[in-house]
Design a protein around this motif. Structure first.
Motif, PDB file in Angstrom:
ATOM      1  N   ILE B 172       9.301   9.335   1.878  1.00 51.62           N
ATOM      2  CA  ILE B 172       8.722   9.652   3.206  1.00 51.62           C
ATOM      3  C   ILE B 172       9.180  11.056   3.658  1.00 51.62           C
ATOM      4  N   THR B 173      10.323  11.618   3.202  1.00 51.42           N
ATOM      5  CA  THR B 173      10.623  12.746   3.724  1.00 51.42           C
ATOM      6  C   THR B 173       9.764  13.967   3.237  1.00 51.42           C
ATOM      7  N   ARG B 174       9.191  13.482   2.030  1.00 48.72           N
ATOM      8  CA  ARG B 174       8.285  14.495   1.370  1.00 48.72           C
ATOM      9  C   ARG B 174       6.920  14.566   1.707  1.00 48.72           C
ATOM     10  N   SER B 175       6.733  13.515   2.746  1.00 53.51           N
ATOM     11  CA  SER B 175       5.040  13.264   2.970  1.00 53.51           C
ATOM     12  C   SER B 175       4.747  14.212   3.910  1.00 53.51           C
ATOM     13  N   ASP B 176       3.366  14.579   4.242  1.00 53.95           N
ATOM     14  CA  ASP B 176       2.835  15.559   5.120  1.00 53.95           C
ATOM     15  C   ASP B 176       3.022  15.135   6.558  1.00 53.95           C
ATOM     16  N   ASN B 177       2.768  13.909   6.930  1.00 55.26           N
ATOM     17  CA  ASN B 177       2.721  13.204   8.089  1.00 55.26           C
ATOM     18  C   ASN B 177       3.981  12.472   8.133  1.00 55.26           C
ATOM     19  N   VAL B 178       5.226  12.785   8.574  1.00 56.74           N
ATOM     20  CA  VAL B 178       6.361  11.893   8.209  1.00 56.74           C
ATOM     21  C   VAL B 178       6.106  10.909   9.391  1.00 56.74           C
ATOM     22  N   HIS B 179       5.659  11.196  10.556  1.00 54.58           N
ATOM     23  CA  HIS B 179       5.730   9.975  11.652  1.00 54.58           C
ATOM     24  C   HIS B 179       4.984   8.904  11.173  1.00 54.58           C
ATOM     25  N   GLY B 180       3.282   9.323  10.777  1.00 54.95           N
ATOM     26  CA  GLY B 180       2.597   8.151  10.268  1.00 54.95           C
ATOM     27  C   GLY B 180       3.123   7.469   9.261  1.00 54.95           C
ATOM     28  N   THR B 181       4.081   8.107   8.330  1.00 56.22           N
ATOM     29  CA  THR B 181       4.302   7.498   7.090  1.00 56.22           C
ATOM     30  C   THR B 181       5.555   6.161   7.765  1.00 56.22           C
ATOM     31  N   LEU B 182       6.378   6.926   8.587  1.00 62.19           N
ATOM     32  CA  LEU B 182       7.511   6.005   8.996  1.00 62.19           C
ATOM     33  C   LEU B 182       6.810   4.898   9.700  1.00 62.19           C
ATOM     34  N   SER B 183       5.646   4.927  10.471  1.00 64.13           N
ATOM     35  CA  SER B 183       5.341   3.956  11.193  1.00 64.13           C
ATOM     36  C   SER B 183       4.658   2.764  10.234  1.00 64.13           C
ATOM     37  N   TYR B 184       3.975   3.378   9.253  1.00 58.85           N
ATOM     38  CA  TYR B 184       3.473   2.520   8.246  1.00 58.85           C
ATOM     39  C   TYR B 184       4.568   1.676   7.589  1.00 58.85           C
ATOM     40  N   CYS B 185       5.444   2.327   7.357  1.00 57.41           N
ATOM     41  CA  CYS B 185       6.754   1.857   6.531  1.00 57.41           C
ATOM     42  C   CYS B 185       7.232   0.608   7.346  1.00 57.41           C
ATOM     43  N   ILE B 186       7.357   0.972   8.735  1.00 55.90           N
ATOM     44  CA  ILE B 186       7.903  -0.160   9.613  1.00 55.90           C
ATOM     45  C   ILE B 186       7.068  -1.330   9.619  1.00 55.90           C
ATOM     46  N   GLY B 187       5.840  -1.149   9.478  1.00 61.18           N
ATOM     47  CA  GLY B 187       4.879  -2.139   9.665  1.00 61.18           C
ATOM     48  C   GLY B 187       4.811  -2.970   8.235  1.00 61.18           C
ATOM     49  N   VAL B 188       4.889  -2.432   7.250  1.00 59.42           N
ATOM     50  CA  VAL B 188       5.188  -2.931   5.748  1.00 59.42           C
ATOM     51  C   VAL B 188       6.368  -3.656   5.840  1.00 59.42           C
ATOM     52  N   SER B 189       7.323  -3.102   6.229  1.00 60.70           N
ATOM     53  CA  SER B 189       8.683  -3.701   6.049  1.00 60.70           C
ATOM     54  C   SER B 189       8.617  -5.291   6.934  1.00 60.70           C
ATOM     55  N   HIS B 190       8.116  -5.156   7.995  1.00 59.60           N
ATOM     56  CA  HIS B 190       7.790  -6.269   8.826  1.00 59.60           C
ATOM     57  C   HIS B 190       6.948  -7.492   7.950  1.00 59.60           C
ATOM     58  N   CYS B 191       5.853  -7.052   7.438  1.00 57.91           N
ATOM     59  CA  CYS B 191       4.830  -7.859   6.905  1.00 57.91           C
ATOM     60  C   CYS B 191       5.269  -8.361   5.430  1.00 57.91           C
ATOM     61  N   PHE B 192       5.777  -7.347   4.778  1.00 64.83           N
ATOM     62  CA  PHE B 192       5.918  -7.810   3.274  1.00 64.83           C
ATOM     63  C   PHE B 192       7.305  -8.138   2.767  1.00 64.83           C
TER      64      PHE B 192
END
Lengths: 267, 1007
Positions: B172-192
């Motif tokens: 997450i911290t190394r990604s270029d779009n931290v906000h995008g990755t974070l929200s993606y991650c939240i989605g993932v953590s809820h779904c999977f």
């Protein structure tokens, strides 16, 4: 000329000389070194890179392997034969367009067929045969092997044994001797199935031995389970094969019924 | 290519048997190059290569090469396990970046293997670290490669799956779009992520990452914190934002608060609110949190005078606002506002106003129902009352009741109970006046006690419904009522009411009060007590469950056991694995009623997770239990487990819906109804359609209700089957020979179809994909109506208004337009039924056409004359919503628009492909994707959301604002008078008449 190639050809000359001298150990040693040297040629199979010396390299490699095959026949080493033959084979099949046909090719192929026949690997024998082009079948070496196989299959064992006299090449002798033994084994196997016992005389004729002694020796070595009593050979019948397994019909019926019941319950 | 040069690998294989190691090496290398082509040949000699790999004398590198070769051969043979173990042996030769099927497959396999090992190690938590370090190395290499290549989502997925939180953070911290990755991650953590514990870990990691960012996304942080149940964090963020000088920060804080409220987690919200400091000064303007709302002048006095219990604290507004410095003043002003939002009052108030002003319910449908049901059939009679309540849920419109007082008064005993409780549904969210509305029916301590216990109990229940999940103000009153009575009907109502009002607060005192009712061992009161305790303890997984279970074993009354069983199930709401012991205990019980509770426990504990284990268990019970009740519930529970993935449900239950057992079919129908509620999913409708004409009456009932739940808010334009269904309902209701059961189903279904004045849908997930506790609990209790009809009202908890409500800084609703980029007809209100003209309800086929033509014309005309008729439009409570402003041709029709019969061809004009809608607007769920904001608009939303409450940034703060939603419902007195006359005893009626009835609320009749 490429120094490597020179080196290889020098070794090869020495190897050939050793072969002629029938110096088996030296030639085996040299052969092994030659094989290692060959690995550095990029024009050889499976790479087939086009290099300036490709044709020479391929030719010399093929010669080396041909000699290796013949050497293994001399040594009576069937494994080595098989190994070397397989390594040689790409030079015949895949390098056909790059090289003129080797004069030894048919002889070696015939030898291989013979070997398969000796080892009773009939399926592989036919596979090999199918892969040969039609004109090769006319070659005496190949023809010889094919005829042998036909006689062998027909059960005309005497013809197989007489064929020994007509071998196209003296290196075939080794295998022809072996073939006689294969034939004998075959006959022995059949007699075992066919007869309860045979008189020693008949057995001797049947197994193509010239004397009773030879017969006794053979029986002792190969079939110690046979008994010799009162001038006849008694084949111990193979143990009665167990009667055909009964079909567990009742169990199957029960199982099927219970499946049906389960299915009913599910829906 | 060289690969085509050779026809067989025989030579190379023969070379392997050579004695010289160099030859073997050569052979291995070549074989490795040609394995893709010659693997069938090599596979026969694989043992030789294996022995090379195991040969200790062989060179390390060559051994690895051999391992790689074997691995590839096994891969081609489909022996992935062997292949993987040899690939591990190949060490660094196994190149994760190679782009081949082999590498892809094995990587996937390795990651799977690693993930399952990790999971196992963590879950058993005892003997970890038995993981092959080589495996770990491969996975890490893969992760590093993903991160290096910028495939952050992939890396995050793998990291989450493998429980490598360190890698996750790195990704997450190394990604270029931290906000995008974070929200993606939240989605993932809820779904999977299936395990709640682990999800919490991931989320807390995310919160940490968020907080390290230079510009944190507070909206998402707060959502995470809510899931983690950390009110302190939210409170401190809110405080920080409120303290800021920037007005936008304050807007953001409000937006956060609204988003949190949407998840309906009462206990958490109260916690956050209590952690915020109390405002030190009370500036005049925001003295009363509620007066910050746009309350019209005429209702203002009544609010102030009647809203005693809640306004107290605030309304003692210090008129002498001391001159503290300016910033402190704005701060405390904001604080008051945010507390209002957090307590839910602001949103409830606004929703109420919206539902009231946009109410489009069709009284003619009710009228038709009323006329067709038989006088003596009390089931259908009360079904009609239920239907009315649902249709008007939250709109405060009780015209129908007032117009049919005589008819209404036929309700006796429990029917009276539910008729009274129905008022609670209609006035749901009418927090300020709720108590005064119900006053005529409430138990009067010692004051004559004129009322029947049934209406008194019903009134207490109604209070609970009005204050559902926001019961701070009413709790005390309900408790007093509970304690001061020993009539079981009143106790029944009070228990339900208390449970609703104090939903999920786990208040010990209330619990004890209800428990003492339970221990009286009265069947009627005990059932409600069981449910009430459950409601109180929702999602706490408290020890109380075992206490309840013990009593359930003790008592003889089935009703009490059933109430307790459901109550126990409610306590484990959303706890997933934590509930497993309890579920196990219940599902193995001798008593089918407790097993039935176990099904509910499964449903609620795993609600919306689509957890495979839960589904498997439920399916097992659905086909194997001996009790029909348990089987039915097991199937029904599938609906709850699956509601986050409605597309899957029809597939899962489709076989069950063809079961020979009607109970299973019924369960299947409701399961689809629950999980696909409000989606209008085509497969769901196809599955339910045959069930609506089932041979068994109660299956028809369930299917009709489920169908209505699925189709809620749809119109014929989006799915023609909606029209068919409406006609089917009408036919069933009118049919004299139809069974009572299915007739009741049809009546309820018509109510649900047009629920909440056609402005609500059933939604179990909030927009941030969190469960809405109240909604899920509401539906769970609603599904109990099989045993106890009054519980039907719980469905109102699952209604949520489908509205876009934009708010400005003052939390008022400014007028502004935005675009719905779709044909208006797709999402408009269903056409109102026509007035049955003087004669009977015989309809000519053309009648439909002409009226719809009329309707279109009426709209077109209104559009044209809008300016002239502004006051008229306002009176209609429809401020140009869904008016067609992409007009052009529509105005041409003005001239003949007054004619009664225009030929239908006239309206065959091209429909505009978009429409302008005005804040606040009805935005149905399927419409959300078409919503666009205009670029040159004066207001810019803080968060781009197509519906719900959205704070707006005012770009021209100096200009005067035009506000809408200013007409608050003020039907208090009228209602009281009217309804009292119908339901109350004579004495009350006299009392009620004293109040001067107000004129009925403006209501649009279709002319």
């Amino acid at each position: 000329m490429d120094p490597k190639l020179t080196e290889v050809s020098q070794y090869f000359e020495r190897f050939k000389a050793a072969c002629v001298r029938e110096d088996i150990d030296t030639s085996a040693n040299l052969l092994s070194q030659l094989k290692v040297l060959l690995t550095s040629f990029r024009s050889l199979p499976p790479l087939f890179e086009v290099t300036p010396n490709a044709v020479q390299e391929l030719t010399i490699a093929r010669d080396i392997y041909e000699h290796a095959v013949l050497l293994s026949v001399k040594m009576g080493d069937q494994d080595a034969f098989e190994r070397d033959f397989f390594q040689l084979k790409p030079y015949y099949t895949d390098a056909r367009k790059r090289l003129p046909r080797s004069p030894q090719e048919h002889m070696i192929l015939g030898l291989n067929l013979l070997r398969l026949l000796v080892q009773n690997r009939i399926a592989e024998f036919h596979t090999e045969l199918e892969l040969l082009p039609a004109e090769s079948l006319e070659d005496p070496c190949i023809k010889h092997a094919v005829e042998l196989e036909q006689s062998f299959m027909e059960g005309a064992y005497n013809r197989v044994l007489t064929a020994k006299q007509t071998v196209p090449n003296q290196s075939y002798d080794y295998f022809m001797d072996l073939l006689a033994k294969t034939v004998r084994d075959e006959i022995a196997g059949c007699s075992e199935k066919a007869y309860d016992f045979l008189s020693t005389n008949d057995a001797r004729q049947m197994l193509l031995f010239s004397s009773d002694n030879e017969l006794l020796k053979y029986i002792n070595e190969e079939h110690p389970e046979w008994e010799i009593k009162d001038g006849s050979v008694i084949f111990q019948k193979a143990k009665e094969t167990a009667p055909c397994k009964e079909i567990p019909s009742l169990q199957l019926i029960n199982q099927t019924l219970s499946y049906a019941r389960e299915l009913e319950r599910i829906v | 290519m060289a690969a085509t040069m050779v026809s067989s690998a025989g030579g190379l294989l023969a070379m392997l048997n050579e004695s010289h190691p160099l030859l073997k090496q050569q052979a291995l290398q070549n074989l490795n190059n040609y394995v893709d082509q010659f693997w069938p040949e090599i596979s026969t000699s694989v043992t030789i290569i294996e022995s090379l790999y195991e040969d200790e004398e062989f060179d390390q590198n060559q051994r690895q090469l051999a391992a790689l070769l074997v691995s590839k051969v096994f891969y081609y043979l489909g022996e992935l396990n062997d292949s993987l173990s040899y690939a591990l042996g190949a060490g660094s030769l196994f190149d994760v970046s190679e782009d081949s099927d082999y590498v892809h497959t094995l990587l996937a396999k390795a990651i799977d293997e690693y993930a399952s090992l990790k999971t196992k190690a963590i879950e058993s938590s005892a003997d970890a670290e038995s993981i092959d370090p080589r495996l770990e190395a491969i996975v890490e290499r893969m992760l590093d490669k993903c991160i290096a290549d910028g495939k952050y989502q992939q890396a995050m997925g793998i990291a989450i799956e493998c429980r490598r939180l360190d890698k996750l953070e790195e990704a997450i911290t190394r990604s270029d779009n931290v906000h995008g990755t974070l929200s993606y991650c939240i989605g993932v953590s809820h779904c999977f992520i299936n395990r709640r514990e682990y999800r919490c870990e991931v989320l807390s990691l995310l919160v940490n990452v968020y907080q390290k960012l230079p510009s944190p996304d507070y909206l998402s942080i707060c959502q995470c914190l809510m899931f983690l149940d950390e009110p302190e964090g939210v409170a401190s963020i809110l405080e920080k934002l409120l303290r800021s000088d920037n007005k936008d920060d304050a807007l953001l804080a409000f937006q956060i608060a609204f988003d949190l409220v949407e998840n309906e987690h009462q206990a958490f919200l109260l916690n956050v609110r209590d952690r915020l400091p109390t405002p030190k000064s009370q500036p005049l303007e925001s003295a009363n949190p509620r007066s910050a709302e746009p309350v019209s002048g005429e209702t203002e006095p009544s609010t102030a005078s009647e809203d005693v219990p809640m306004a107290e604290g605030a309304s003692v507004s210090s008129t002498s606002a001391p001159e503290i410095d300016k910033s402190e003043e704005t701060y405390s002003e904001r604080l008051t506002k945010i507390k209002g939002i957090l307590s839910g009052e602001t949103s409830i108030q606004l929703t109420l106003q919206f539902l009231y002003s946009h109410n489009k319910s069709d009284l003619l449908i009710l009228k038709a129902i009323k006329q067709s049901v038989e006088m003596r059939n009390s089931v259908c009679h009360s079904a009609t009352i239920y239907s009315n309540a649902i249709m008007h849920a939250g709109t405060t419109v009780d015209t129908f009741l007032r117009e049919n007082l005589d008819w209404l008064s036929r309700a006796t005993n429990w029917a009276k109970f539910s008729a009274t409780a129905g008022l609670g549904v209609i006035h749901r969210g009418h927090l300020q006046q709720g108590r005064s509305l119900m006053a005529p029916y409430l138990p009067q301590g010692g004051a004559g006690g004129g009322g029947s216990p049934y209406s008194e109990g019903g009134a207490l229940y109604a209070l609970g419904l009005i204050h559902a999940n926001h019961g701070e103000g009413i709790k005390q009153f309900l408790r007093d009522s509970l304690r001061s009575t020993n009539v079981e009907v009143i106790q029944h109502g009070a228990c339900l009411g208390l449970g609703l009002a104090a939903l999920g607060t786990a208040d010990e005192d209330i619990y004890d009060d209800i428990k003492s009712v339970l221990y009286t061992d009265s069947a009627v009161a005990g059932e409600a007590a069981g449910i009430g305790m459950g409601l109180l303890m929702v999602g706490t997984a408290s020890e109380k469950a075992s206490e309840m279970l013990a009593y359930a074993h003790e008592t003889q009354h089935e009703k009490i056991i059933r109430g307790l069983a459901l109550g126990i199930a409610l306590t484990v709401y959303g706890r997933e694995e934590e509930a497993d012991t309890l579920i196990e205990q219940m599902t193995r019980d001798q008593d089918p009623i407790l097993r039935y509770g176990g099904m509910y426990a499964l449903a609620l504990a795993y609600g919306g997770t689509a957890n495979n284990k839960a589904i498997r268990q439920l399916l097992h019970f659905a086909v194997s239990d001996v009790s029909d009740d348990v089987r039915r519930t097991a199937v029904l529970a599938l609906g709850f487990v699956m509601y986050s993935e409605p597309e899957q449900t029809p597939r899962i239950v489709s076989l069950l819906s063809e079961s020979y057992n009607p109970h299973v079919r019924y369960g299947a129908a409701l399961a689809v109804g629950i999980s696909c509620a409000g989606t209008g999913l085509s497969e769901a409708i196809s599955l339910l359609e045959p069930l609506t004409s089932d041979v068994v009456d109660f299956v028809r009932q369930g299917a009709l209700i489920a169908m209505a739940m699925v189709m809620v808010q749809m119109n014929e334009a989006s799915d023609s089957r909606v029209g068919t269904f409406r006609r089917q309902l009408e036919k069933i209701i009118l049919d004299k020979h139809e069974d009572t059961m299915s007739k009741m189903g049809a009546i309820l279904a018509s109510g649900i179809l047009d629920a909440g004045g056609r402005n609500v849908t059933i939604r179990l997930l909030s927009k941030t994909k969190h469960d809405k506790i109240t909604a899920v609990v509401g539906l769970a209790v609603f599904s109990q109506f099989w045993y106890w009809y009054p519980l039907i009202y719980f469905i109102s908890l699952s209604f949520s208004a489908t509205a876009f409500i934009g708010l400005n800084y003052d939390l008022k609703v400014p007028k502004f337009d935005f675009i719905s980029n779709a044909k208006p007809s797709l999402f408009e209100y269903p056409k109102p039924t026509i007035v049955p003209t003087t004669t009977s309800a015989v309809k000519l086929p053309t009648a439909v056409l002409s009226t719809s033509a009329k309707a279109t014309k009426a709209r077109a005309k209104k559009d044209a004359e809008q300016k002239a008729n502004t006051e008229k439009a306002a009176a209609a409570g429809e401020p140009s919503t869904s008016t067609n402003s992409g007009k052009g041709k529509s105005t041409e029709k003005d001239g003949d628009s007054m004619q009664v019969d225009t030929p239908p061809e006239k309206k065959a004009e091209p429909e505009p492909s978009f429409e302008l809608v005005t804040n606040p607007a009805r935005v149905v769920p399927s419409q959300e994707k078409y919503i666009k904001f205009m670029e040159d608009s004066r207001y810019v939303p803080v968060k781009l959301a197509p519906s719900g409450f959205v704070l707006l940034r005012d770009l021209k703060p100096t200009e005067p604002e035009v506000l809408s939603l200013t007409d608050a419902p003020s039907s208090t007195n009228a209602t009281r008078a009217a309804a009292a006359a119908g339901l109350g005893a004579g004495g009350q009626q006299a009392m009620a008449v004293d109040d001067e009835p107000q004129p009925p609320q403006p209501f649009e009749y279709t002319s």
